[in-house]
Design a protein around this motif. Structure first.
Motif, PDB file in Angstrom:
ATOM      1  N   SER A   1       0.829  -1.206   0.000  1.00  0.00           N
ATOM      2  CA  SER A   1       0.000   0.000   0.000  1.00  0.00           C
ATOM      3  C   SER A   1       0.863   1.256   0.000  1.00  0.00           C
ATOM      4  CB  SER A   1      -0.922  -0.002   1.224  1.00  0.00           C
ATOM      5  OG  SER A   1      -1.749  -1.147   1.232  1.00  0.00           O
ATOM      6  N   ALA A   2       1.939   1.243   0.774  1.00  0.00           N
ATOM      7  CA  ALA A   2       2.816   2.410   0.846  1.00  0.00           C
ATOM      8  C   ALA A   2       3.547   2.642  -0.478  1.00  0.00           C
ATOM      9  CB  ALA A   2       3.816   2.243   1.986  1.00  0.00           C
ATOM     10  N   LEU A   3       3.943   1.571  -1.152  1.00  0.00           N
ATOM     11  CA  LEU A   3       4.592   1.729  -2.458  1.00  0.00           C
ATOM     12  C   LEU A   3       3.627   2.332  -3.476  1.00  0.00           C
ATOM     13  CD1 LEU A   3       6.637  -1.598  -2.619  1.00  0.00           C
ATOM     14  CD2 LEU A   3       7.594   0.719  -2.583  1.00  0.00           C
ATOM     15  N   ASN A   4       2.375   1.924  -3.422  1.00  0.00           N
ATOM     16  CA  ASN A   4       1.374   2.532  -4.307  1.00  0.00           C
ATOM     17  C   ASN A   4       1.186   4.012  -3.981  1.00  0.00           C
ATOM     18  OD1 ASN A   4       0.432   0.495  -6.174  1.00  0.00           O
ATOM     19  ND2 ASN A   4      -0.464  -0.574  -4.434  1.00  0.00           N
ATOM     20  N   ARG A   5       1.211   4.330  -2.698  1.00  0.00           N
ATOM     21  CA  ARG A   5       1.090   5.736  -2.285  1.00  0.00           C
ATOM     22  C   ARG A   5       2.304   6.532  -2.764  1.00  0.00           C
ATOM     23  NH1 ARG A   5      -0.896  10.015  -2.045  1.00  0.00           N
ATOM     24  NH2 ARG A   5      -1.148  11.311  -0.200  1.00  0.00           N
TER      25      ARG A   5
ATOM     26  N   ASP B   1      -4.256  12.565   8.633  1.00  0.00           N
ATOM     27  CA  ASP B   1      -5.369  12.300   9.551  1.00  0.00           C
ATOM     28  C   ASP B   1      -5.941  10.894   9.391  1.00  0.00           C
ATOM     29  OD1 ASP B   1      -5.155  14.849  10.574  1.00  0.00           O
ATOM     30  OD2 ASP B   1      -6.685  15.697   9.241  1.00  0.00           O
ATOM     31  N   ASP B   2      -5.643  10.258   8.267  1.00  0.00           N
ATOM     32  CA  ASP B   2      -6.186   8.917   8.005  1.00  0.00           C
ATOM     33  C   ASP B   2      -5.344   7.799   8.621  1.00  0.00           C
ATOM     34  OD1 ASP B   2      -8.177  10.062   6.409  1.00  0.00           O
ATOM     35  OD2 ASP B   2      -6.969   9.888   4.582  1.00  0.00           O
ATOM     36  N   ILE B   3      -4.133   8.127   9.045  1.00  0.00           N
ATOM     37  CA  ILE B   3      -3.182   7.069   9.410  1.00  0.00           C
ATOM     38  C   ILE B   3      -3.607   6.296  10.649  1.00  0.00           C
ATOM     39  CG2 ILE B   3      -0.800   6.580  10.105  1.00  0.00           C
ATOM     40  CD1 ILE B   3       0.030   8.998   8.358  1.00  0.00           C
ATOM     41  N   GLN B   4      -3.862   6.993  11.747  1.00  0.00           N
ATOM     42  CA  GLN B   4      -4.189   6.282  12.983  1.00  0.00           C
ATOM     43  C   GLN B   4      -5.495   5.497  12.881  1.00  0.00           C
ATOM     44  OE1 GLN B   4      -1.893   6.032  15.519  1.00  0.00           O
ATOM     45  NE2 GLN B   4      -3.294   4.355  16.036  1.00  0.00           N
ATOM     46  N   PRO B   5      -6.565   6.060  12.284  1.00  0.00           N
ATOM     47  CA  PRO B   5      -7.778   5.251  12.111  1.00  0.00           C
ATOM     48  C   PRO B   5      -7.533   3.991  11.287  1.00  0.00           C
ATOM     49  CG  PRO B   5      -8.298   7.565  11.816  1.00  0.00           C
ATOM     50  CD  PRO B   5      -6.803   7.474  11.908  1.00  0.00           C
TER      51      PRO B   5
ATOM     52  N   ILE C   1       5.377   0.820  10.689  1.00  0.00           N
ATOM     53  CA  ILE C   1       4.435   1.023   9.586  1.00  0.00           C
ATOM     54  C   ILE C   1       3.851   2.433   9.644  1.00  0.00           C
ATOM     55  CG2 ILE C   1       2.163   0.344   8.705  1.00  0.00           C
ATOM     56  CD1 ILE C   1       2.919  -2.569   9.495  1.00  0.00           C
ATOM     57  N   GLY C   2       3.443   2.838  10.829  1.00  0.00           N
ATOM     58  CA  GLY C   2       2.892   4.180  10.982  1.00  0.00           C
ATOM     59  C   GLY C   2       3.889   5.249  10.594  1.00  0.00           C
ATOM     60  N   SER C   3       5.164   5.034  10.931  1.00  0.00           N
ATOM     61  CA  SER C   3       6.178   6.058  10.658  1.00  0.00           C
ATOM     62  C   SER C   3       6.392   6.257   9.169  1.00  0.00           C
ATOM     63  CB  SER C   3       7.499   5.693  11.344  1.00  0.00           C
ATOM     64  OG  SER C   3       8.136   4.593  10.710  1.00  0.00           O
ATOM     65  N   TYR C   4       6.357   5.177   8.376  1.00  0.00           N
ATOM     66  CA  TYR C   4       6.594   5.424   6.952  1.00  0.00           C
ATOM     67  C   TYR C   4       5.362   5.973   6.250  1.00  0.00           C
ATOM     68  CZ  TYR C   4       5.614   0.269   5.982  1.00  0.00           C
ATOM     69  OH  TYR C   4       5.112  -1.013   5.876  1.00  0.00           O
ATOM     70  N   PHE C   5       4.177   5.727   6.791  1.00  0.00           N
ATOM     71  CA  PHE C   5       3.001   6.398   6.235  1.00  0.00           C
ATOM     72  C   PHE C   5       2.971   7.877   6.638  1.00  0.00           C
ATOM     73  CE2 PHE C   5       1.129   2.155   5.436  1.00  0.00           C
ATOM     74  CZ  PHE C   5       0.630   2.382   4.162  1.00  0.00           C
ATOM     75  N   VAL C   6       3.413   8.179   7.848  1.00  0.00           N
ATOM     76  CA  VAL C   6       3.509   9.583   8.269  1.00  0.00           C
ATOM     77  C   VAL C   6       4.475  10.329   7.356  1.00  0.00           C
ATOM     78  CG1 VAL C   6       4.383  11.121  10.078  1.00  0.00           C
ATOM     79  CG2 VAL C   6       2.865   9.231  10.682  1.00  0.00           C
ATOM     80  N   ALA C   7       5.637   9.726   7.094  1.00  0.00           N
ATOM     81  CA  ALA C   7       6.635  10.369   6.234  1.00  0.00           C
ATOM     82  C   ALA C   7       6.094  10.592   4.822  1.00  0.00           C
ATOM     83  CB  ALA C   7       7.904   9.518   6.190  1.00  0.00           C
ATOM     84  N   LEU C   8       5.323   9.638   4.310  1.00  0.00           N
ATOM     85  CA  LEU C   8       4.767   9.763   2.960  1.00  0.00           C
ATOM     86  C   LEU C   8       3.692  10.838   2.866  1.00  0.00           C
ATOM     87  CD1 LEU C   8       4.337   6.101   1.638  1.00  0.00           C
ATOM     88  CD2 LEU C   8       5.652   7.927   0.555  1.00  0.00           C
ATOM     89  N   ASN C   9       3.058  11.125   3.978  1.00  0.00           N
ATOM     90  CA  ASN C   9       1.924  12.055   3.959  1.00  0.00           C
ATOM     91  C   ASN C   9       2.211  13.338   4.728  1.00  0.00           C
ATOM     92  OD1 ASN C   9      -0.591  10.495   2.737  1.00  0.00           O
ATOM     93  ND2 ASN C   9       0.556   9.025   3.967  1.00  0.00           N
ATOM     94  N   ASP C  10       3.512  13.665   4.866  1.00  0.00           N
ATOM     95  CA  ASP C  10       3.852  14.843   5.663  1.00  0.00           C
ATOM     96  C   ASP C  10       3.692  16.143   4.905  1.00  0.00           C
ATOM     97  OD1 ASP C  10       5.986  14.667   3.950  1.00  0.00           O
ATOM     98  OD2 ASP C  10       7.542  14.841   5.479  1.00  0.00           O
ATOM     99  N   ARG C  11       3.458  16.059   3.603  1.00  0.00           N
ATOM    100  CA  ARG C  11       3.226  17.290   2.824  1.00  0.00           C
ATOM    101  C   ARG C  11       2.456  16.963   1.561  1.00  0.00           C
ATOM    102  NH1 ARG C  11       7.115  17.299  -1.261  1.00  0.00           N
ATOM    103  NH2 ARG C  11       8.946  15.998  -0.897  1.00  0.00           N
TER     104      ARG C  11
END
Length: 301
Positions: A150-154, A247-251, A291-301
Protein backbone atom coordinates in the motif's frame (compact mmCIF):
# COMPACT_ATOMS: atom_id res chain seq x y z
CA UNK A 1 15.02 -4.33 -16.63
CA UNK A 2 18.64 -5.42 -16.35
CA UNK A 3 19.76 -5.32 -12.73
CA UNK A 4 23.05 -3.52 -12.09
CA UNK A 5 24.65 -5.35 -9.16
CA UNK A 6 27.02 -2.44 -8.54
CA UNK A 7 24.19 0.09 -8.17
CA UNK A 8 23.97 1.36 -4.58
CA UNK A 9 21.65 4.33 -4.99
CA UNK A 10 21.03 7.35 -7.19
CA UNK A 11 23.42 9.52 -5.21
CA UNK A 12 26.17 6.88 -5.21
CA UNK A 13 26.39 6.14 -8.93
CA UNK A 14 29.48 4.48 -10.34
CA UNK A 15 31.69 6.49 -12.72
CA UNK A 16 30.31 6.49 -16.25
CA UNK A 17 33.57 7.09 -18.12
CA UNK A 18 35.07 3.63 -17.64
CA UNK A 19 37.60 2.19 -20.03
CA UNK A 20 37.15 -1.07 -21.94
CA UNK A 21 38.30 -3.09 -18.92
CA UNK A 22 35.65 -1.51 -16.70
CA UNK A 23 38.07 0.74 -14.83
CA UNK A 24 38.18 4.51 -14.70
CA UNK A 25 41.03 5.96 -16.73
CA UNK A 26 43.86 7.40 -14.68
CA UNK A 27 44.10 11.14 -14.27
CA UNK A 28 47.25 12.57 -15.82
CA UNK A 29 49.54 13.37 -12.92
CA UNK A 30 50.43 16.81 -14.16
CA UNK A 31 51.48 19.22 -11.43
CA UNK A 32 49.25 22.22 -10.86
CA UNK A 33 50.39 25.46 -9.29
CA UNK A 34 48.01 27.01 -6.73
CA UNK A 35 48.70 30.49 -5.36
CA UNK A 36 48.01 31.10 -1.67
CA UNK A 37 49.01 34.05 0.48
CA UNK A 38 51.46 35.35 -2.12
CA UNK A 39 53.16 31.97 -2.36
CA UNK A 40 52.91 29.31 -5.08
CA UNK A 41 52.25 25.68 -4.11
CA UNK A 42 52.62 22.77 -6.53
CA UNK A 43 50.16 19.87 -6.15
CA UNK A 44 49.34 16.77 -8.20
CA UNK A 45 45.81 15.41 -8.74
CA UNK A 46 45.34 11.92 -7.35
CA UNK A 47 43.45 9.05 -8.92
CA UNK A 48 42.83 7.37 -5.57
CA UNK A 49 39.12 8.15 -5.36
CA UNK A 50 38.49 6.68 -8.81
CA UNK A 51 40.43 3.53 -7.92
CA UNK A 52 38.31 3.23 -4.78
CA UNK A 53 35.11 3.58 -6.83
CA UNK A 54 36.25 0.85 -9.20
CA UNK A 55 37.11 -1.47 -6.31
CA UNK A 56 33.73 -0.82 -4.65
CA UNK A 57 31.91 -1.61 -7.90
CA UNK A 58 33.63 -4.98 -8.15
CA UNK A 59 33.09 -5.70 -4.45
CA UNK A 60 29.35 -4.97 -4.61
CA UNK A 61 28.89 -7.10 -7.71
CA UNK A 62 30.70 -9.97 -6.01
CA UNK A 63 28.67 -9.72 -2.80
CA UNK A 64 25.30 -9.58 -4.55
CA UNK A 65 26.22 -12.37 -6.97
CA UNK A 66 26.35 -14.79 -4.03
CA UNK A 67 22.56 -14.64 -3.62
CA UNK A 68 20.21 -17.09 -5.34
CA UNK A 69 19.09 -15.28 -8.47
CA UNK A 70 16.03 -15.87 -10.64
CA UNK A 71 16.49 -13.95 -13.92
CA UNK A 72 12.71 -13.46 -14.12
CA UNK A 73 12.55 -11.94 -10.63
CA UNK A 74 14.43 -8.62 -10.29
CA UNK A 75 14.00 -8.62 -6.52
CA UNK A 76 15.90 -11.89 -6.19
CA UNK A 77 19.10 -10.01 -7.09
CA UNK A 78 19.03 -7.85 -3.95
CA UNK A 79 16.54 -9.50 -1.56
CA UNK A 80 17.76 -7.59 1.50
CA UNK A 81 17.97 -4.27 -0.36
CA UNK A 82 14.80 -4.30 -2.44
CA UNK A 83 14.65 -0.51 -2.39
CA UNK A 84 17.62 -0.51 -4.76
CA UNK A 85 15.55 -2.22 -7.48
CA UNK A 86 12.97 0.55 -7.31
CA UNK A 87 15.69 3.20 -7.13
CA UNK A 88 17.57 1.83 -10.14
CA UNK A 89 14.34 1.81 -12.14
CA UNK A 90 13.64 5.44 -11.25
CA UNK A 91 17.24 6.39 -11.98
CA UNK A 92 17.10 4.81 -15.45
CA UNK A 93 13.62 6.14 -16.27
CA UNK A 94 14.43 9.71 -15.33
CA UNK A 95 12.34 9.65 -12.17
CA UNK A 96 15.04 11.60 -10.34
CA UNK A 97 15.82 14.01 -13.19
CA UNK A 98 15.68 17.68 -12.30
CA UNK A 99 15.21 17.00 -8.60
CA UNK A 100 17.60 18.43 -5.99
CA UNK A 101 19.79 15.96 -4.12
CA UNK A 102 17.74 16.43 -0.96
CA UNK A 103 14.55 15.33 -2.70
CA UNK A 104 16.23 12.31 -4.30
CA UNK A 105 17.62 11.32 -0.90
CA UNK A 106 14.14 11.75 0.58
CA UNK A 107 12.56 9.53 -2.08
CA UNK A 108 15.14 6.82 -1.53
CA UNK A 109 14.66 7.04 2.23
CA UNK A 110 10.94 6.36 1.74
CA UNK A 111 11.77 3.26 -0.30
CA UNK A 112 14.25 2.02 2.29
CA UNK A 113 11.79 2.36 5.16
CA UNK A 114 8.89 0.81 3.26
CA UNK A 115 10.81 -2.29 2.18
CA UNK A 116 12.92 -2.77 5.32
CA UNK A 117 10.44 -5.09 7.04
CA UNK A 118 10.26 -7.62 4.21
CA UNK A 119 13.99 -7.27 3.52
CA UNK A 120 14.57 -8.62 7.02
CA UNK A 121 12.87 -11.93 6.19
CA UNK A 122 15.57 -12.93 3.72
CA UNK A 123 18.62 -14.92 4.72
CA UNK A 124 21.95 -14.33 3.02
CA UNK A 125 22.95 -11.45 0.80
CA UNK A 126 23.89 -8.02 2.10
CA UNK A 127 21.81 -5.35 3.76
CA UNK A 128 22.87 -1.76 3.12
CA UNK A 129 20.01 -0.06 4.92
CA UNK A 130 18.49 -2.56 7.34
CA UNK A 131 17.14 -1.27 10.63
CA UNK A 132 15.30 -4.20 12.19
CA UNK A 133 16.77 -5.91 15.23
CA UNK A 134 14.19 -8.55 16.20
CA UNK A 135 13.04 -11.19 13.73
CA UNK A 136 9.44 -10.64 12.65
CA UNK A 137 6.84 -13.20 13.63
CA UNK A 138 4.64 -14.60 10.86
CA UNK A 139 1.70 -12.33 11.67
CA UNK A 140 4.00 -9.29 11.63
CA UNK A 141 5.31 -10.35 8.23
CA UNK A 142 1.71 -10.47 6.96
CA UNK A 143 1.17 -6.93 8.25
CA UNK A 144 4.38 -5.67 6.64
CA UNK A 145 3.48 -7.31 3.35
CA UNK A 146 0.13 -5.52 3.16
CA UNK A 147 1.47 -2.21 4.47
CA UNK A 148 4.50 -2.07 2.18
CA UNK A 149 2.41 -2.78 -0.94
CA UNK A 150 0.00 0.00 0.00
CA UNK A 151 2.82 2.41 0.85
CA UNK A 152 4.59 1.73 -2.46
CA UNK A 153 1.37 2.53 -4.31
CA UNK A 154 1.09 5.74 -2.29
CA UNK A 155 4.71 6.57 -3.17
CA UNK A 156 3.91 6.05 -6.85
CA UNK A 157 0.90 8.36 -6.66
CA UNK A 158 2.87 11.04 -4.85
CA UNK A 159 6.07 11.15 -6.88
CA UNK A 160 5.43 9.65 -10.33
CA UNK A 161 3.31 10.16 -13.43
CA UNK A 162 2.88 8.70 -16.91
CA UNK A 163 5.07 5.88 -18.16
CA UNK A 164 7.36 6.05 -15.13
CA UNK A 165 4.39 5.44 -12.86
CA UNK A 166 3.07 2.58 -15.01
CA UNK A 167 6.44 0.84 -14.99
CA UNK A 168 6.79 1.38 -11.26
CA UNK A 169 3.42 -0.28 -10.68
CA UNK A 170 4.62 -3.27 -12.69
CA UNK A 171 7.61 -3.44 -10.35
CA UNK A 172 5.27 -3.32 -7.34
CA UNK A 173 3.49 -6.36 -8.76
CA UNK A 174 6.84 -8.12 -9.06
CA UNK A 175 7.66 -7.13 -5.48
CA UNK A 176 4.31 -8.56 -4.33
CA UNK A 177 4.92 -11.85 -6.11
CA UNK A 178 8.49 -12.19 -4.84
CA UNK A 179 7.63 -11.44 -1.23
CA UNK A 180 4.41 -13.40 -1.05
CA UNK A 181 6.38 -16.60 -1.55
CA UNK A 182 8.66 -15.57 1.33
CA UNK A 183 5.93 -14.38 3.70
CA UNK A 184 3.79 -17.44 3.03
CA UNK A 185 6.42 -19.77 4.48
CA UNK A 186 7.88 -17.51 7.15
CA UNK A 187 7.78 -18.13 10.87
CA UNK A 188 10.23 -16.78 13.40
CA UNK A 189 12.59 -18.96 15.39
CA UNK A 190 10.61 -18.15 18.53
CA UNK A 191 7.35 -19.16 16.86
CA UNK A 192 8.83 -22.49 15.86
CA UNK A 193 9.97 -22.98 19.44
CA UNK A 194 6.49 -22.11 20.77
CA UNK A 195 4.96 -24.60 18.36
CA UNK A 196 7.37 -27.38 19.35
CA UNK A 197 6.95 -26.77 23.07
CA UNK A 198 3.16 -26.67 22.78
CA UNK A 199 3.18 -30.16 21.30
CA UNK A 200 4.95 -31.86 24.21
CA UNK A 201 4.21 -32.44 27.87
CA UNK A 202 6.54 -30.28 29.92
CA UNK A 203 7.64 -31.58 33.35
CA UNK A 204 5.96 -29.83 36.25
CA UNK A 205 8.32 -27.06 37.34
CA UNK A 206 7.87 -24.09 39.62
CA UNK A 207 7.61 -20.82 37.68
CA UNK A 208 7.22 -17.22 38.69
CA UNK A 209 3.74 -15.81 37.91
CA UNK A 210 4.99 -13.80 34.92
CA UNK A 211 6.87 -16.80 33.56
CA UNK A 212 3.81 -18.98 33.95
CA UNK A 213 1.72 -16.40 32.10
CA UNK A 214 4.26 -16.18 29.27
CA UNK A 215 4.36 -19.96 28.85
CA UNK A 216 0.57 -20.19 28.89
CA UNK A 217 0.15 -17.49 26.23
CA UNK A 218 2.93 -18.69 23.94
CA UNK A 219 1.79 -22.30 24.19
CA UNK A 220 -1.64 -21.15 23.09
CA UNK A 221 -0.06 -19.15 20.27
CA UNK A 222 1.97 -22.21 19.27
CA UNK A 223 -1.28 -24.09 18.63
CA UNK A 224 -2.91 -21.30 16.61
CA UNK A 225 -3.21 -21.08 12.84
CA UNK A 226 -0.51 -18.83 11.36
CA UNK A 227 -0.99 -19.40 7.63
CA UNK A 228 -1.13 -16.46 5.25
CA UNK A 229 -4.79 -15.72 4.57
CA UNK A 230 -5.41 -13.79 1.37
CA UNK A 231 -8.73 -12.46 2.60
CA UNK A 232 -7.16 -11.08 5.79
CA UNK A 233 -4.23 -9.54 3.91
CA UNK A 234 -6.65 -7.91 1.48
CA UNK A 235 -8.53 -6.47 4.46
CA UNK A 236 -5.28 -4.96 5.71
CA UNK A 237 -4.53 -3.55 2.26
CA UNK A 238 -7.99 -2.00 1.98
CA UNK A 239 -7.49 -0.13 5.25
CA UNK A 240 -3.93 0.97 4.44
CA UNK A 241 -4.89 2.17 0.96
CA UNK A 242 -7.54 4.36 2.55
CA UNK A 243 -4.73 6.57 3.85
CA UNK A 244 -4.80 9.75 1.77
CA UNK A 245 -3.45 12.21 4.35
CA UNK A 246 -1.98 12.31 7.83
CA UNK A 247 -5.37 12.30 9.55
CA UNK A 248 -6.19 8.92 8.00
CA UNK A 249 -3.18 7.07 9.41
CA UNK A 250 -4.19 6.28 12.98
CA UNK A 251 -7.78 5.25 12.11
CA UNK A 252 -6.40 2.92 9.43
CA UNK A 253 -3.88 1.37 11.81
CA UNK A 254 -6.56 0.96 14.49
CA UNK A 255 -8.78 -0.84 11.96
CA UNK A 256 -5.91 -3.13 10.94
CA UNK A 257 -5.16 -3.89 14.60
CA UNK A 258 -8.79 -4.85 15.14
CA UNK A 259 -8.78 -7.22 12.15
CA UNK A 260 -5.42 -8.67 13.18
CA UNK A 261 -6.53 -9.32 16.76
CA UNK A 262 -9.85 -10.77 15.69
CA UNK A 263 -8.09 -13.38 13.54
CA UNK A 264 -5.99 -14.70 16.44
CA UNK A 265 -8.41 -14.15 19.31
CA UNK A 266 -11.12 -16.09 17.48
CA UNK A 267 -8.82 -19.11 17.90
CA UNK A 268 -8.27 -18.38 21.60
CA UNK A 269 -10.51 -19.59 24.46
CA UNK A 270 -12.60 -16.76 25.88
CA UNK A 271 -10.90 -16.92 29.29
CA UNK A 272 -7.46 -16.33 27.73
CA UNK A 273 -8.36 -13.60 25.25
CA UNK A 274 -7.50 -10.55 27.34
CA UNK A 275 -4.06 -11.92 28.20
CA UNK A 276 -3.47 -12.86 24.57
CA UNK A 277 -4.57 -9.43 23.37
CA UNK A 278 -2.17 -7.66 25.74
CA UNK A 279 0.70 -9.93 24.72
CA UNK A 280 0.04 -9.46 21.00
CA UNK A 281 -0.19 -5.67 21.28
CA UNK A 282 3.13 -5.52 23.09
CA UNK A 283 4.70 -8.00 20.68
CA UNK A 284 3.65 -6.07 17.57
CA UNK A 285 4.12 -2.52 18.88
CA UNK A 286 7.42 -2.00 17.02
CA UNK A 287 5.90 -3.25 13.77
CA UNK A 288 2.86 -1.00 13.99
CA UNK A 289 5.07 1.95 14.98
CA UNK A 290 7.36 1.32 12.00
CA UNK A 291 4.44 1.02 9.59
CA UNK A 292 2.89 4.18 10.98
CA UNK A 293 6.18 6.06 10.66
CA UNK A 294 6.59 5.42 6.95
CA UNK A 295 3.00 6.40 6.23
CA UNK A 296 3.51 9.58 8.27
CA UNK A 297 6.63 10.37 6.23
CA UNK A 298 4.77 9.76 2.96
CA UNK A 299 1.92 12.06 3.96
CA UNK A 300 3.85 14.84 5.66
CA UNK A 301 3.23 17.29 2.82
Amino acid sequence: MKIDLSYTGALMGAPKDLNQNGFAPAFPKNPVTIPKEDKAYTVTFSNEWRTFADAEKIRMEDLYSKTTIDPDDPFSYKPKDQWLIFSQYLHEQGGFDGKPREEVADMEEHLKRITDGLDSLHAGGIDLAGGLIRELDSFEAHLEYAASLSALNRFSEKFLTGDAQAGFKDLINGYAKHNRAVVEHHSSLEERFFQARASITVPDVRLMPEQEKEVRITNRLGKSDRILKDELVQTYITFFEGIRNGDDIQPAIDAVKKAFLSNILDQTPLKDREEMKEWLMERTSDTFDRIGSYFVALNDR
